[in-house]
Design a protein around this motif. Structure first.
Motif, PDB file in Angstrom:
ATOM      1  N   GLU A   1     -16.125 -12.953  12.271  1.00 22.67           N
ATOM      2  CA  GLU A   1     -17.285 -12.573  13.094  1.00 22.67           C
ATOM      3  C   GLU A   1     -18.290 -13.717  13.186  1.00 22.67           C
ATOM      4  N   LYS A   2     -18.512 -14.392  12.065  1.00 20.73           N
ATOM      5  CA  LYS A   2     -19.452 -15.528  12.088  1.00 20.73           C
ATOM      6  C   LYS A   2     -18.928 -16.660  12.972  1.00 20.73           C
TER       7      LYS A   2
ATOM      8  N   TYR B   1     -12.613  -7.522   3.996  1.00 16.99           N
ATOM      9  CA  TYR B   1     -13.983  -7.476   4.504  1.00 16.99           C
ATOM     10  C   TYR B   1     -14.569  -8.881   4.647  1.00 16.99           C
ATOM     11  N   ARG B   2     -14.282  -9.736   3.663  1.00 18.24           N
ATOM     12  CA  ARG B   2     -14.797 -11.107   3.746  1.00 18.24           C
ATOM     13  C   ARG B   2     -14.160 -11.868   4.902  1.00 18.24           C
TER      14      ARG B   2
ATOM     15  N   MET C   1     -12.962 -10.560   7.668  1.00 17.27           N
ATOM     16  CA  MET C   1     -13.539 -10.033   8.907  1.00 17.27           C
ATOM     17  C   MET C   1     -14.941 -10.587   9.144  1.00 17.27           C
ATOM     18  N   GLU C   2     -15.717 -10.660   8.082  1.00 24.98           N
ATOM     19  CA  GLU C   2     -17.072 -11.217   8.220  1.00 24.98           C
ATOM     20  C   GLU C   2     -17.026 -12.680   8.625  1.00 24.98           C
ATOM     21  N   GLN C   3     -16.057 -13.460   8.064  1.00 25.39           N
ATOM     22  CA  GLN C   3     -15.938 -14.869   8.419  1.00 25.39           C
ATOM     23  C   GLN C   3     -15.539 -15.039   9.875  1.00 25.39           C
TER      24      GLN C   3
END
Length: 344
Positions: free
Chosen positions: A183-184, A176-177, A179-181
Motif C-alpha cells: 500500500e505504501k 499484514y506487513r 500488505m501495508e508495504q
C-alpha cells in the motif's frame, strides 16, 4: 453589642418545666417530605413507567407494630405522574432496601430474586451441616467432584478449539506487513506519477508561453522595421528626405537635391540657416588665375568691368566673425586685393 443569634436562653429562678403543657400528637401522624423513587416501577392503573430518581412530594408515616431489631419502619405515599393513583412502599432495613406494597410493580427484580434464592439455599445448607458432620463430608465430596467435572469440560473445550482453529499469528502479522508495504509503495508511485504529470503540464505551458512571446517579438520587430526606415546615424532623421517614388513630387513639382554626408551632421549652408554666416563658400578655381600684363593690355576691357571686379573683391575681403568671436580675412579676399592693386 449583644449577639444577633442567641443560643443560650435565660431561665428565671422560679422556672418549673413541669408546668409547660405538652403537645399530644397521634403516633400514626403523617409528614410531607421530598424524596426520590428508590427503584424503577410501573403503575398498575395506567401502565406509566416511573424511573429511579423521580422526585415526589410524599407523605411519610411510621408503620405500627413493625420493628426490625428495634428500628422503626417507615411507609411512603406517592401519586402516579399520569393518573394520580396512589402508590405506597416502605423501608426494608433487613435487606437495606425498599419494599413495594401496592399500586405498582417493581421492574428489573430478577437479579434480586436470584440473590435471595442463593441466600436461602446457603442458609439451609449451613443449618444442615451444623448438626450433622456426615452431611458436611458429603457436601465436600460433591463440591470436589463438581470442580473436577468443570475442569474436564474446560479442557475438552480448549482441545476442541485448538483442533478446529489453528491460527498462525506470525503468518497473519507477516501478511499484514506485506500488505501495508504494498500500500505504501502504491501510494508513493501515485504521488510520483502525479508530480510528473504536473511538471509536464507546467513545461508544456512554459513552452507555449515562450513560443507566443517569440512570435509577438518577431511581429513587433517586423512592424517596427516596416514603420521606421533604417538610418546610418542618429542625426540622419533630421535631414532625411523621402525619395520621390515613396513620397511623390512636392506641391511645386520641384525635386530636392541629394544631401551630402557632411550636411547631415552640420546642416545646410543656406542663407536662412543658423550656420550660413559662419562658413564662406569657395569660388571656382578659374576666378583665382592672375592675368598677365600682355593680356590685360591687349584685352579691350572697359573701366566698368574693372570697377565691378574691384567691388566684388572688396565685398569678398570683408572680415568674417566666427563662433569664437575672432575676425579673420579670407584667403580669397587677400588674393583679390593684390590682384586689384596690380591692375591699377
Amino acid at each position: 453589642m449583644s449577639e444577633r443569634k442567641v443560643l443560650n436562653k435565660y431561665y428565671p429562678p422560679d422556672f418549673d418545666p413541669s408546668k409547660i403543657p405538652k403537645l399530644k400528637l397521634p403516633k400514626d401522624r403523617q409528614y410531607v417530605v421530598r424524596l426520590m423513587a428508590p427503584f424503577n416501577m410501573r403503575c398498575k392503573t395506567c401502565g406509566e413507567y416511573i424511573y429511579k430518581g423521580k422526585k415526589f412530594n410524599a407523605r411519610k408515616e411510621t408503620v405500627q407494630n413493625e420493628l426490625y431489631m428495634g428500628l422503626p419502619i417507615f411507609r411512603f405515599y406517592i401519586k402516579c405522574t399520569r393518573c394520580l393513583a396512589e402508590i405506597t412502599f416502605k423501608t426494608d432495613p433487613e435487606n437495606t432496601d425498599y419494599a413495594m406494597e401496592h399500586g405498582a410493580t417493581r421492574n428489573f427484580q430478577a437479579e434480586k430474586l436470584v440473590e435471595e434464592a442463593e441466600k436461602r439455599v446457603q442458609l439451609e445448607r449451613e443449618e444442615e451441616e451444623l448438626n450433622n458432620p456426615m452431611k458436611v463430608l458429603e457436601n465436600r465430596t460433591k463440591d470436589s467432584k463438581m470442580e473436577m467435572e468443570v475442569l474436564e469440560n474446560l479442557q475438552e473445550l480448549k482441545e476442541l478449539n485448538q483442533r478446529q482453529a489453528l491460527v498462525d499469528f506470525e503468518g497473519m502479522i507477516g501478511r499484514y506487513r506485506e500488505m501495508e508495504q504494498r500500500e505504501k509503495e502504491r501510494e508513493k508511485e501515485e504521488d510520483e506519477r502525479e508530480t510528473k504529470e504536473m511538471l509536464d503540464r507546467a513545461l508544456v505551458k512554459r513552452l507555449r508561453d515562450s513560443d507566443s512571446d517569440s512570435e509577438k517579438e518577431e511581429e513587433s520587430s517586423s512592424s517596427s522595421q516596416s514603420r521606421k526606415p533604417s538610418t546610418d546615424k542618429p542625426t540622419d532623421i533630421l535631414t532625411t528626405v523621402k525619395t520621390p517614388e515613396a513620397q511623390g513630387t512636392s506641391a511645386g513639382g520641384v525635386k530636392k537635391a541629394k544631401v551630402e554626408s557632411w550636411e547631415r551632421s552640420v546642416g545646410t549652408l543656406g542663407s536662412k540657416g543658423a550656420l550660413g554666416s559662419l562658413v564662406v563658400r569657395k569660388k571656382p578655381a578659374a576666378a583665382f588665375i592672375k592675368p598677365s600684363p600682355v593680356a590685360a593690355a591687349a584685352a579691350p576691357t572697359s573701366q566698368t568691368d574693372s570697377k565691378a571686379s574691384t567691388a566684388d573683391s572688396k565685398n569678398a575681403s570683408r572680415p568674417v566673425t566666427t563662433q569664437n568671436g575672432s575676425s579673420s580675412l579670407s584667403l580669397l579676399g587677400a588674393y583679390s586685393d593684390s590682384d586689384s592693386n596690380d591692375s591699377e
